[in-house]
Design an enzyme around this catalytic site. Structure first.
Site, short mmCIF file in Angstrom:
data_model
loop_
_atom_site.label_atom_id
_atom_site.label_comp_id
_atom_site.label_asym_id
_atom_site.label_seq_id
_atom_site.Cartn_x
_atom_site.Cartn_y
_atom_site.Cartn_z
N ARG A 52 0.85 -1.19 0.00
CA ARG A 52 0.00 0.00 0.00
C ARG A 52 0.88 1.25 0.00
NH1 ARG A 52 -3.61 -2.49 -1.64
NH2 ARG A 52 -5.63 -2.88 -0.72
N HIS B 113 -1.50 0.51 -9.99
CA HIS B 113 -2.21 -0.41 -9.09
C HIS B 113 -2.88 -1.54 -9.90
CE1 HIS B 113 -4.23 -0.65 -4.88
NE2 HIS B 113 -4.17 -1.86 -5.44
#
Ligand code: NDP
Ligand code: OXD
Length: 307
Positions: free
Chosen positions: A222, A270
């Site tokens: 993350r 992502h």
């Protein structure tokens, strides 16, 4: 049962259709058109607005639409009673391993340098194809274990680091207090940790300095694991030679981020591993039926650990 889908930032047409197919008799509401929140039993969530669940007074289950649950724990008004689950899916796991392998191979074979050499018609076999990657995987859970085992089977030297002890693993798995030892043995560091209070900012200058000079970072956890400025400094000082970044503190990565143009940084949006809408809908509907029948719920999150 009344199910509310609160998934933002994603197209979920197939997910909704599949959920209807598997739960034909349940009431399904879709954000932002959720009437009667007090009657909602189950929320399927991805990045919902903080505090939004406060009026859902009878919630029993919150299902993350992805593997990560940090977006749920980020809500300071998160109701404390509901069970929280996440996606555990073989497709998601395999895609992540393939993505990591892509980064490892491109690093190992210096593919971008080879491409530049080709443009100059320059024959240089002595790049670093002899360089033997020592891959260190931070986070040895569902995704980390599969990636580590696959890379190990491909003949790579692999080590892992996690929170709780692991047994019968054919390579070293370091305990939480052995981070330094783990880092010393690693020249390609993969971050597959969940974002929790204990892991926020873990990818920082002090950690990079413990890796052998010239190491590579593959960051698929993350964005808030990484201190961006520390990474830029580590690259500029050649403590790191390259970094593959798939996740960011703000997504999409803002145009003014220095990461876009820092030499040695490879940015992907992502996409390391994306929830398969169909299998996620099937998994979640099975869990909803379990809840209805009073059977144990699968893929529960440990609320104390935060992942
Ligand atoms: P798991 O919960 O299965 O595994 C988490 C691992 O991290 C476990 O091994 C756990 O240790 C370890 N861990 C947690 N906290 C610490 C800590 N403080 N110190 C050391 N180790 C720690 O998660 P998954 O493998 O399913 O997913 C990992 C993360 O990958 C997700 O949370 C998400 O952030 C990210 N992800 C990114 C995607 C992308 O496309 N970029 C796609 C999907 C997920 P232990 O084994 O001891 O419990
Ligand atoms: C996830 C993700 O957590 O896509 O599933 O990042």
């Amino acid at each position: 049962m009344h199910i509310a889908i609160i998934v933002t930032h994603r197209d979920i047409t197939t997910f909704i259709q599949t959920l209807h197919e598997h739960l034909p008799n349940e009431r399904i509401s879709i954000y932002p058109n959720i009437e009667d929140p007090e009657s909602v039993d189950i929320v399927i969530a991805w990045k919902y607005p903080n505090g939004y669940l406060q009026s859902f007074k009878n919630l029993k289950l919150i299902c993350s639409f992805g593997a990560g649950v940090d977006h749920i724990f980020a809500d300071p008004f998160l109701p404390s009673d509901p069970i929280i689950t996440r996606i555990v899916d073989s497709g998601l796991t395999i895609s992540m391993t393939r993505f990591i392998l892509m980064c490892v191979l491109n690093t190992q074979y210096c593919i971008f340098q080879l491409r530049e050499n080709q443009e100059r018609k320059s024959w240089q076999p002595n790049l670093s194809t002899q360089h033997e990657p020592n891959i260190g995987i931070m986070g040895f859970g569902v995704l980390g274990q599969y990636a580590a085992m696959t890379l190990h089977q491909l003949g790579y030297t692999v080590n892992a680091w996690c929170r709780t002890e692991k047994h019968d693993i054919p390579f070293d798995v370091y305990a939480q207090n052995e981070l330094s030892e783990f880092l010393k043995k690693t020249n390609i560091l993969v971050c597959l940790l969940p974002l929790t209070d204990n892991t926020r900012g873990i990818l920082n200058r002090e950690l990079f300095d413990q890796l052998p000079a010239g190491s590579t970072l593959i960051q698929v956890g993350r964005g808030f694991h990484l201190k961006d400025e520390d990474l830029i400094e580590a690259l500029q000082s050649n403590q790191l030679s390259s970094a593959w970044l798939d996740v960011f503190q703000v997504e999409p990565l803002p145009h003014n981020s220095r990461l876009w143009s820092t030499p040695g940084v490879f940015i992907t949006p992502h996409i390391a591993s994306i929830t398969n809408q169909r299998s996620a809908a099937i998994q979640i509907s099975k869990n909803i039926l379990r809840l209805k029948k009073g059977e144990p719920i699968l893929y529960k999150v440990d609320k104390t650990a935060g992942y």
